[in-house]
Scaffold this motif. Structure first.
Motif, PDB file in Angstrom:
ATOM      1  N   VAL A  26     -10.832   1.378 -11.814  1.00 35.43           N
ATOM      2  CA  VAL A  26      -9.463   1.186 -11.299  1.00 35.43           C
ATOM      3  C   VAL A  26      -8.543   0.720 -12.430  1.00 35.43           C
ATOM      4  CG1 VAL A  26      -8.020  -0.176  -9.729  1.00 35.43           C
ATOM      5  CG2 VAL A  26     -10.222   0.679  -8.947  1.00 35.43           C
TER       6      VAL A  26
ATOM      7  N   THR B 203      -5.637  -8.300 -12.742  1.00 31.33           N
ATOM      8  CA  THR B 203      -6.631  -7.865 -11.763  1.00 31.33           C
ATOM      9  C   THR B 203      -7.065  -9.071 -10.927  1.00 31.33           C
ATOM     10  OG1 THR B 203      -7.354  -6.234 -13.380  1.00 31.33           O
ATOM     11  CG2 THR B 203      -8.809  -6.607 -11.497  1.00 31.33           C
TER      12      THR B 203
ATOM     13  N   LEU C 126      -3.429  -5.966  -9.314  1.00 31.65           N
ATOM     14  CA  LEU C 126      -4.319  -5.064  -8.582  1.00 31.65           C
ATOM     15  C   LEU C 126      -5.138  -5.894  -7.610  1.00 31.65           C
ATOM     16  CD1 LEU C 126      -5.660  -2.942 -11.599  1.00 31.65           C
ATOM     17  CD2 LEU C 126      -3.657  -2.484 -10.154  1.00 31.65           C
TER      18      LEU C 126
ATOM     19  N   THR D  52       0.852  -1.192   0.000  1.00 33.16           N
ATOM     20  CA  THR D  52       0.000   0.000   0.000  1.00 33.16           C
ATOM     21  C   THR D  52       0.897   1.254   0.000  1.00 33.16           C
ATOM     22  OG1 THR D  52      -0.139  -0.284   2.400  1.00 33.16           O
ATOM     23  CG2 THR D  52      -2.010  -1.058   1.113  1.00 33.16           C
TER      24      THR D  52
ATOM     25  N   ALA E  23      -2.582  -2.350  -3.426  1.00 37.44           N
ATOM     26  CA  ALA E  23      -3.970  -2.081  -3.008  1.00 37.44           C
ATOM     27  C   ALA E  23      -4.089  -0.659  -2.482  1.00 37.44           C
ATOM     28  CB  ALA E  23      -4.405  -3.063  -1.922  1.00 37.44           C
ATOM     29  N   ALA E  24      -5.298  -0.126  -2.587  1.00 38.25           N
ATOM     30  CA  ALA E  24      -5.587   1.197  -2.021  1.00 38.25           C
ATOM     31  C   ALA E  24      -6.157   1.021  -0.630  1.00 38.25           C
ATOM     32  CB  ALA E  24      -6.597   1.912  -2.907  1.00 38.25           C
TER      33      ALA E  24
ATOM     34  N   PHE F  48      -4.211   3.593  -6.164  1.00 33.40           N
ATOM     35  CA  PHE F  48      -3.744   2.595  -7.132  1.00 33.40           C
ATOM     36  C   PHE F  48      -2.879   3.275  -8.196  1.00 33.40           C
ATOM     37  CE2 PHE F  48      -7.265  -0.174  -5.669  1.00 33.40           C
ATOM     38  CZ  PHE F  48      -6.616  -1.394  -5.632  1.00 33.40           C
TER      39      PHE F  48
ATOM     40  N   ILE G 109      -7.920  -5.881  -5.684  1.00 31.28           N
ATOM     41  CA  ILE G 109      -9.169  -5.145  -5.429  1.00 31.28           C
ATOM     42  C   ILE G 109     -10.120  -6.026  -4.615  1.00 31.28           C
ATOM     43  CG2 ILE G 109      -9.000  -3.643  -7.458  1.00 31.28           C
ATOM     44  CD1 ILE G 109     -10.957  -5.572  -8.895  1.00 31.28           C
TER      45      ILE G 109
ATOM     46  N   VAL H  71      -5.315   2.836 -13.886  1.00 33.33           N
ATOM     47  CA  VAL H  71      -3.947   2.312 -13.757  1.00 33.33           C
ATOM     48  C   VAL H  71      -3.306   2.144 -15.138  1.00 33.33           C
ATOM     49  CG1 VAL H  71      -2.587   0.306 -13.031  1.00 33.33           C
ATOM     50  CG2 VAL H  71      -4.326   1.240 -11.499  1.00 33.33           C
TER      51      VAL H  71
END
Ligand SMILES: Cc1cc2nc3c(=O)[nH]c(=O)nc-3n(C[C@H](O)[C@H](O)[C@H](O)COP(=O)(O)O)c2cc1C
Length: 310
Positions: free
Chosen positions: A157, A171, A128, A49, A102-103, A110, A130, A161
């Motif tokens: 997202v 993803t 990613l 993160t 990850a956010a 991201f 998510i 990106v």
């Protein structure tokens, strides 16, 4: 006969389909005494993160029948420390590095993470995440818990990106949805180079003597053989809908379980929980896949992909 095990995901070329899953292999160095890391097709890091995270309070793992329940909560040192202290180790390896990101709050995180990783030569691709079930409110603007539970948020997202990096994007999808193929299609249409599935399945265990949940966070994510039939089903359903490569995972313990995913349509496979039981399991799985191909006179892995007869 030496079978051709190579796999292509966007511009990412893997010498074989065997990856290790995010969060179950640290930053690779932890496994160097147990396994020749260079045999792997690719290494996926623990999710990173923007800022360091301590993760959730303990207890945050417990064993269940044929499974592992965890609520680690994305403990990681943050992108700055990752780039300074963890990334240089990969200089020594001849294995593509896939960095999972990850956010914590906003989708824009991201983008910021991908921009930073785009500059790093040692990063072969970005995954990613998510779909982590152990972090609440991945996006404040959306009223769903996970981005991967919303096709529009997923597309948003991926598109954002893709604009800031030329590295291949994978993803990672959640099994905690009604129809995973809708989310996979949204990721594909938004430009994702591949999809990985599945992340853990939300679950819970209770200590009956203490009358308390076994995890401090009450609910966690289930992994291991217990989830394999669900994961294989989701890979099969997704394979019939999308054209981009699928990385299949969920309870892979040996060559046969890895082959289940390939026959159901996965281009690559990823080993998670099994690494905790046997840190050398990947070399055994790879040997087993080669042995199977030789026994069945199959020269190329591509011929096995989605090859179940039904
Ligand atoms: C202890 C633990 C930590 C995990 N951490 C992450 C993570 O940081 N990011 C991620 O995308 N998935 C994470 N996962 C999910 C795995 O990458 C994988 O998707 C899941 O465990 C299913 O595969 P398996 O049954 O082979 O373990 C974690 C799983 C476990 C067991």
């Amino acid at each position: 006969m030496t079978p051709n095990l190579s796999v292509v995901i966007g511009t990412l070329k893997l010498k074989n389909p065997l990856l290790v899953s995010s969060g179950t292999f640290g930053y690779a160095q932890e496994f160097v005494d147990f396994l020749d890391l260079n045999i792997l097709g690719g290494i996926v890091t623990k999710t990173i993160t923007l800022f360091p995270r301590q993760g959730n309070r303990p207890p945050r793992t417990c064993e269940t029948p044929a499974g592992l329940l965890n609520s680690i909560g994305l403990e990681n040192p943050g992108i700055k420390v990752f780039i300074q202290e963890k990334l240089p180790y990969f200089q020594k390896l001849k294995v593509p590095l896939i960095v999972s990101i990850a956010a914590q709050d906003e989708i824009s995180e991201f983008v910021e993470l991908a921009e930073k990783l785009d500059k790093e030569r040692l990063v072969a691709a970005i995954e990613l995440n998510i779909s982590c079930p152990n972090v609440r409110h991945c996006t404040k603007k959306s009223n769903v818990k996970l981005i991967a539970q919303d096709a529009k948020a997923t597309a948003l997202v991926v598109k954002a990106v893709k604009k800031v990096t030329t590295k291949p994007i994978i993803t990672k999808l959640s099994p905690n949805v009604t129809d995973i193929t809708e989310i996979a299609l949204a990721a594909e249409e938004a430009g994702s180079d591949g999809v990985s599935l599945v992340n853990t399945i939300t679950a819970m265990a209770v200590d009956v003597e203490k009358r308390r949940p076994k995890l401090a966070m009450v609910i966690g994510g289930l992994s291991g053989p217990a989830i394999r039939p669900i994961a294989v089903r989701m890979v099969w359903e997704t394979y019939k809908k999308v054209r981009i490569p699928i990385i299949g995972m969920g309870g892979i313990m040996d060559a046969d379980s890895a082959l289940e995913f390939i026959l159901a349509g996965a281009s690559a496979i990823s080993v998670g929980t099994a690494n905790f039981i046997n840190p050398n399991v990947c070399s055994e799985i790879l040997r087993g896949i080669c042995g199977y191909m030789i026994r069945h006179r199959i020269t190329s892995l591509e011929r096995l992909r989605g090859a179940i007869m039904c």
